[in-house]
Design a protein around this motif. Structure first.
Motif, PDB file in Angstrom:
ATOM      1  N   LEU A 135       0.828  -1.281  -0.051  1.00  0.00           N
ATOM      2  CA  LEU A 135      -0.085  -0.028  -0.024  1.00  0.00           C
ATOM      3  C   LEU A 135       0.896   1.340  -0.068  1.00  0.00           C
ATOM      4  O   LEU A 135       0.303   2.261   0.221  1.00  0.00           O
ATOM      5  N   ALA A 136       2.192   1.134  -0.452  1.00  0.00           N
ATOM      6  CA  ALA A 136       2.909   2.302  -0.435  1.00  0.00           C
ATOM      7  C   ALA A 136       2.398   3.330  -1.304  1.00  0.00           C
ATOM      8  O   ALA A 136       2.106   2.873  -2.429  1.00  0.00           O
ATOM      9  N   GLY A 137       2.464   4.705  -1.043  1.00  0.00           N
ATOM     10  CA  GLY A 137       1.952   5.779  -1.945  1.00  0.00           C
ATOM     11  C   GLY A 137       0.500   6.046  -1.426  1.00  0.00           C
ATOM     12  O   GLY A 137       0.108   6.968  -2.086  1.00  0.00           O
ATOM     13  N   LEU A 138      -0.200   5.246  -0.797  1.00  0.00           N
ATOM     14  CA  LEU A 138      -1.593   5.357  -0.399  1.00  0.00           C
ATOM     15  C   LEU A 138      -1.655   6.368   0.638  1.00  0.00           C
ATOM     16  O   LEU A 138      -0.795   6.172   1.855  1.00  0.00           O
ATOM     17  N   ARG A 139      -2.475   7.486   0.738  1.00  0.00           N
ATOM     18  CA  ARG A 139      -2.595   8.358   2.008  1.00  0.00           C
ATOM     19  C   ARG A 139      -3.854   7.728   2.566  1.00  0.00           C
ATOM     20  O   ARG A 139      -4.973   7.930   2.058  1.00  0.00           O
ATOM     21  N   VAL A 140      -3.808   7.628   4.188  1.00  0.00           N
ATOM     22  CA  VAL A 140      -5.023   7.470   4.770  1.00  0.00           C
ATOM     23  C   VAL A 140      -5.143   8.491   5.928  1.00  0.00           C
ATOM     24  O   VAL A 140      -4.116   8.911   6.709  1.00  0.00           O
ATOM     25  N   VAL A 141      -6.291   8.950   6.245  1.00  0.00           N
ATOM     26  CA  VAL A 141      -6.580  10.025   7.153  1.00  0.00           C
ATOM     27  C   VAL A 141      -7.496   9.436   8.215  1.00  0.00           C
ATOM     28  O   VAL A 141      -8.608   8.902   7.640  1.00  0.00           O
ATOM     29  N   GLU A 142      -7.132   9.231   9.436  1.00  0.00           N
ATOM     30  CA  GLU A 142      -7.988   8.562  10.372  1.00  0.00           C
ATOM     31  C   GLU A 142      -8.400   9.516  11.406  1.00  0.00           C
ATOM     32  O   GLU A 142      -7.600  10.025  12.140  1.00  0.00           O
ATOM     33  N   PHE A 143      -9.652   9.473  11.789  1.00  0.00           N
ATOM     34  CA  PHE A 143     -10.314  10.405  12.825  1.00  0.00           C
ATOM     35  C   PHE A 143     -10.866   9.158  13.688  1.00  0.00           C
ATOM     36  O   PHE A 143     -12.133   8.898  13.878  1.00  0.00           O
ATOM     37  N   THR A 144      -9.884   8.556  14.587  1.00  0.00           N
ATOM     38  CA  THR A 144     -10.478   7.368  15.275  1.00  0.00           C
ATOM     39  C   THR A 144      -9.639   7.673  16.738  1.00  0.00           C
ATOM     40  O   THR A 144      -8.858   8.222  17.192  1.00  0.00           O
ATOM     41  N   HIS A 145     -10.428   6.593  17.356  1.00  0.00           N
ATOM     42  CA  HIS A 145     -10.071   6.569  18.807  1.00  0.00           C
ATOM     43  C   HIS A 145     -10.139   5.452  19.332  1.00  0.00           C
ATOM     44  O   HIS A 145     -10.975   4.377  18.721  1.00  0.00           O
ATOM     45  N   MET A 146      -9.819   4.920  20.632  1.00  0.00           N
ATOM     46  CA  MET A 146     -10.015   3.681  21.158  1.00  0.00           C
ATOM     47  C   MET A 146      -9.308   2.376  20.459  1.00  0.00           C
ATOM     48  O   MET A 146      -8.062   2.743  20.015  1.00  0.00           O
TER      49      MET A 146
ATOM     50  N   VAL B 101      -5.417  11.919  13.097  1.00  0.00           N
ATOM     51  CA  VAL B 101      -5.965  13.288  13.559  1.00  0.00           C
ATOM     52  C   VAL B 101      -6.514  13.136  15.144  1.00  0.00           C
ATOM     53  O   VAL B 101      -7.571  12.294  15.308  1.00  0.00           O
ATOM     54  N   GLU B 102      -5.720  13.776  15.870  1.00  0.00           N
ATOM     55  CA  GLU B 102      -6.108  13.701  17.245  1.00  0.00           C
ATOM     56  C   GLU B 102      -6.554  15.352  17.840  1.00  0.00           C
ATOM     57  O   GLU B 102      -6.200  16.165  17.183  1.00  0.00           O
ATOM     58  N   PRO B 103      -7.661  15.235  18.699  1.00  0.00           N
ATOM     59  CA  PRO B 103      -7.996  16.392  19.443  1.00  0.00           C
ATOM     60  C   PRO B 103      -6.459  17.013  20.103  1.00  0.00           C
ATOM     61  O   PRO B 103      -5.604  16.314  20.189  1.00  0.00           O
ATOM     62  N   VAL B 104      -6.772  18.459  20.429  1.00  0.00           N
ATOM     63  CA  VAL B 104      -5.414  18.989  20.901  1.00  0.00           C
ATOM     64  C   VAL B 104      -4.911  18.584  22.268  1.00  0.00           C
ATOM     65  O   VAL B 104      -3.893  18.530  22.366  1.00  0.00           O
ATOM     66  N   GLU B 105      -6.082  18.033  22.875  1.00  0.00           N
ATOM     67  CA  GLU B 105      -5.499  17.341  23.978  1.00  0.00           C
ATOM     68  C   GLU B 105      -5.205  15.867  24.092  1.00  0.00           C
ATOM     69  O   GLU B 105      -4.638  15.333  24.922  1.00  0.00           O
ATOM     70  N   GLY B 106      -5.055  15.322  22.963  1.00  0.00           N
ATOM     71  CA  GLY B 106      -4.697  13.960  22.506  1.00  0.00           C
ATOM     72  C   GLY B 106      -5.619  12.896  22.468  1.00  0.00           C
ATOM     73  O   GLY B 106      -6.532  13.153  23.261  1.00  0.00           O
TER      74      GLY B 106
END
Length: 407
Positions: free
Chosen positions: A18-29, A49-54
């Motif tokens: 999967l080299a060259g693919l960009r994944v953006v995750e808005f995830t937790h737990m 992508v994390e909240p500013v408090e982590g």
């Protein structure tokens, strides 16, 4: 946006699928991060992508203490305040640059910020968008789901515990497997995009994952008309298939699941009388005799230590297993010899900066395990790099940081 054949990627990453693919995750737990981890291990650039408090899992105690370092290796971190207009603009620009976006928030949360599939696909019609939810759309979809919730309502806790004592499985089975199905769905959608040029939305859900896990027991009922008994109380398909308490307080799992293995077992242990008994010659006969056979085997096997029995069973190719605790696996000779554990640097907590060994994905590609290329990221470790890659000037990045829109 990069492509899987991007020649600018480092050589080690170009060799991964999967080299060259960009994944953006808005995830937790666990569930969403597992999807991202699978894609990251396979070579994708995965941006957390994390909240500013982590991410809250950075600082969980007890059973959650291992969540962040386990499921967030090989990722980059950017911390964004989505409640800030400037921060939200960053998030939308970042998500629009992705091949895959993954999220596991409650229904409606991503739409509130314009980060749902409907909004982002208008900006990038090649986007593959993976929702990790509690339930697929239907009567339950607005319920709050946890791994334990769906284990209870989906029959898994009933099957794991003793009668009248439902018991959750000893790990986050639905979260982890649900994230894996999210990754499978993402890769299938990417394959289809290669033909059609268009992305799509993928849904993976905890409850449906759990139902898939107990599907074998549902089919047992469909085939036999008899409800499946909880695993500790089940009618085993084999006579020798159990945990035995043995000499010096040890325990070991032993099995003989065919007539040939039964004969090998009796010969190896010197049980000539059992081998000669015609009432025990066939597997189904031994299953019917389990009520008397098992107590006799327990009495005889208790004369040996677990190590002695393990040596006999290994020498004769019979199934066996020591009863181990998770922490003992760090010293497992097979895991260490086959490269199943890899060093990471812990990013948070009292042991931040110290090394630990983490389990790798249980597969090989071209004879090699998928490595840890980068440690679990520190909060916002890659914010500047990613913003400048999106076209923000260094001064603009500084201004966003001073305004608290990003960290």
């Amino acid at each position: 946006m990069t492509t899987p054949t991007d020649s600018s990627a480092p050589p080690a990453e170009r060799s991964l699928p999967l080299a060259g693919l960009r994944v953006v995750e808005f995830t937790h737990m666990v569930m969403g991060p597992t999807c991202g981890m699978v894609l990251a291990d396979l070579g994708a650039e995965v941006i957390k992508v994390e909240p500013v408090e982590g991410d809250r899992t950075r600082h969980l105690l007890g059973a959650g203490a291992g969540f962040f370092p386990m499921f967030n290796r090989n990722k980059k971190s950017i911390a964004i305040d989505l409640r800030s207009p400037a921060g939200l603009e960053v998030a939308i620009r970042l998500a629009s640059s992705a091949d895959v976006v993954a999220q596991n928030f409650k229904p409606g949360v991503m739409a509130k910020y314009g980060l749902d599939y409907a909004a982002l696909s208008r900006l990038n019609d090649r986007l593959v968008y993976v929702n990790h939810t509690g339930f697929l759309p239907g009567p339950y979809e607005h319920r709050t789901a946890l791994d334990e919730v769906v284990q209870m309502m989906g029959g898994l806790a009933y099957m794991t515990g003793r009668p009248g004592d439902p018991l959750r499985a000893g790990t986050s089975v639905n979260d982890i497997m649900g994230g894996m199905f999210g990754a499978i769905g993402a890769m299938a959608a990417l394959m289809q995009r290669a033909r059609t040029g268009r992305g799509q939305e993928v849904d993976s859900a905890l409850f449906e994952n759990n139902v898939f896990l107990v599907g074998q027991h549902m089919m047992q009922y469909a085939v036999t008309g008899q409800p499946a008994a909880p695993m500790p109380d089940r009618i085993s398909s084999w006579a020798v298939y159990d945990v035995f308490s043995v000499k010096d307080g040890g325990q070991i799992f032993l099995a003989a699941v065919s007539d040939a293995q039964w004969r090998t077992f009796c010969a190896a242990m010197g049980y000539g009388d059992l081998l000669a008994d015609p009432a025990l010659a066939l597997n189904n006969d031994r299953v019917r005799a389990r009520a008397t056979l098992l107590p006799e085997l327990r009495r005889r096997l208790a004369e040996h230590t677990a190590d002695e029995l393990a040596a006999v069973f290994e020498r004769h190719g019979l199934p066996f297993a020591p009863i181990l605790r998770p922490e003992q696996l760090f010293d497992d000779p097979h895991l260490n010899a086959t490269g199943g554990l890899a060093e990471i640097t812990l990013p948070d907590g009292e042991r931040a900066g110290k090394s630990a060994r983490v389990t790798l994905m249980p597969l090989r590609l071209d004879g090699e395990r998928l490595p840890v290329r980068t440690d679990p990221p520190r909060l916002g470790e890659h914010t500047r790099e990613l913003l400048e890659g999106l076209g923000y000037a260094p001064g603009a990045v500084d201004a966003l940081r001073e305004a608290g829109a990003v960290v």
